[in-house]
Design an enzyme around this catalytic site. Sequence first.
Site, PDB file in Angstrom:
ATOM      1  N   LYS A  13       1.815   3.881 -11.074  1.00  0.00           N
ATOM      2  CA  LYS A  13       0.638   3.060 -10.845  1.00  0.00           C
ATOM      3  C   LYS A  13       0.330   2.169 -12.048  1.00  0.00           C
ATOM      4  O   LYS A  13      -0.121   1.021 -11.881  1.00  0.00           O
ATOM      5  CB  LYS A  13      -0.558   3.941 -10.490  1.00  0.00           C
ATOM      6  CG  LYS A  13      -0.410   4.652  -9.145  1.00  0.00           C
ATOM      7  CD  LYS A  13      -0.152   3.665  -7.999  1.00  0.00           C
ATOM      8  CE  LYS A  13      -0.143   4.349  -6.645  1.00  0.00           C
ATOM      9  NZ  LYS A  13       0.075   3.389  -5.543  1.00  0.00           N
TER      10      LYS A  13
ATOM     11  N   ASN B  19       0.796  -1.219   0.000  1.00  0.00           N
ATOM     12  CA  ASN B  19       0.000   0.000   0.000  1.00  0.00           C
ATOM     13  C   ASN B  19       0.832   1.276   0.000  1.00  0.00           C
ATOM     14  O   ASN B  19       0.353   2.324  -0.438  1.00  0.00           O
ATOM     15  CB  ASN B  19      -0.925   0.006   1.223  1.00  0.00           C
ATOM     16  CG  ASN B  19      -1.562   1.355   1.451  1.00  0.00           C
ATOM     17  OD1 ASN B  19      -2.466   1.769   0.719  1.00  0.00           O
ATOM     18  ND2 ASN B  19      -1.082   2.078   2.460  1.00  0.00           N
TER      19      ASN B  19
ATOM     20  N   TYR C  40       3.675   9.791 -10.760  1.00  0.00           N
ATOM     21  CA  TYR C  40       2.716   8.996  -9.983  1.00  0.00           C
ATOM     22  C   TYR C  40       1.889   8.100 -10.899  1.00  0.00           C
ATOM     23  O   TYR C  40       1.732   6.901 -10.643  1.00  0.00           O
ATOM     24  CB  TYR C  40       1.806   9.932  -9.186  1.00  0.00           C
ATOM     25  CG  TYR C  40       0.760   9.220  -8.371  1.00  0.00           C
ATOM     26  CD1 TYR C  40       1.100   8.570  -7.182  1.00  0.00           C
ATOM     27  CD2 TYR C  40      -0.576   9.196  -8.776  1.00  0.00           C
ATOM     28  CE1 TYR C  40       0.131   7.913  -6.428  1.00  0.00           C
ATOM     29  CE2 TYR C  40      -1.542   8.542  -8.025  1.00  0.00           C
ATOM     30  CZ  TYR C  40      -1.178   7.907  -6.854  1.00  0.00           C
ATOM     31  OH  TYR C  40      -2.135   7.247  -6.116  1.00  0.00           O
TER      32      TYR C  40
END
Length: 259
Positions: free
Chosen positions: A161, A93, A157
């Site tokens: 992902k 996470n 970012y």
Amino acid sequence: MPDLRGKVAIITGASSGIGKGTAVEFAQLGAHLALTGRNLENLQATAKACVEAGTPEDKILVVTGDICDDEVRKNLVDQTAQKFGRIDVLVNNAGIGKFSDLETLDMAEYDRTMDVNVRSAVRLTQLCVPHLTKTKGAVVNVSSINGVRSMSGCLAYSMSKATLDQFTRCVALELASKQIRVNSVNPGVIPTDFFKTMGMPEEKIAQLMERCKTFHALGRPGEVSEVAKTIAFLASSDASFITGAQLSVDGGWHLMCPR
């Protein structure tokens, strides 16, 4: 309701946001927990919340440190295995992000983002495989709508992902013969401190929360608990025939088109 009684789960980035919410959800479902993050005070607060949710204090391990440090990663896995005798679930996470586009992107920032969001997940999964093989365990990677839909202003970012999603799919195939399941969740906008740590002012965050109602087909941002419950489902035997999946927890954002 998923059953995680007696299951041992490692959760990274457990000091706040989705990580903390997942830890509490797992505690309610009976899991034993190894929690890691950089902020000891916040981690202790998460551990306290997990005790209140039902996990005995002696069934919680707190390991502080930078997830990019390989010694921290090794110690996390080793201490978890030593304390509990097994590892059933890994929740990758931990994540960071900054607002920048190609022309303003600092490469040191890019490297740090990829280290936290991708490299740490790859290495931790690698370290956990021998343990997860014994338990026929599960890996859940916390990705983002940014991994599914292209958007400007957060290049590193979004790239991280998308990479994490491809890692999920590839490793699901590689580890299937060991009966280890690997899946990801892709949240939409979830109100946490993440936007603040990305450098967004409070006023802009409030505007985003209002504006994002138009991004999600369901007309609202999501909640930490909604993501945490999805992670718990994927980690449990209720999802025993699911691997390599990207489960969007985004109120339908991934279906939306500009109009």
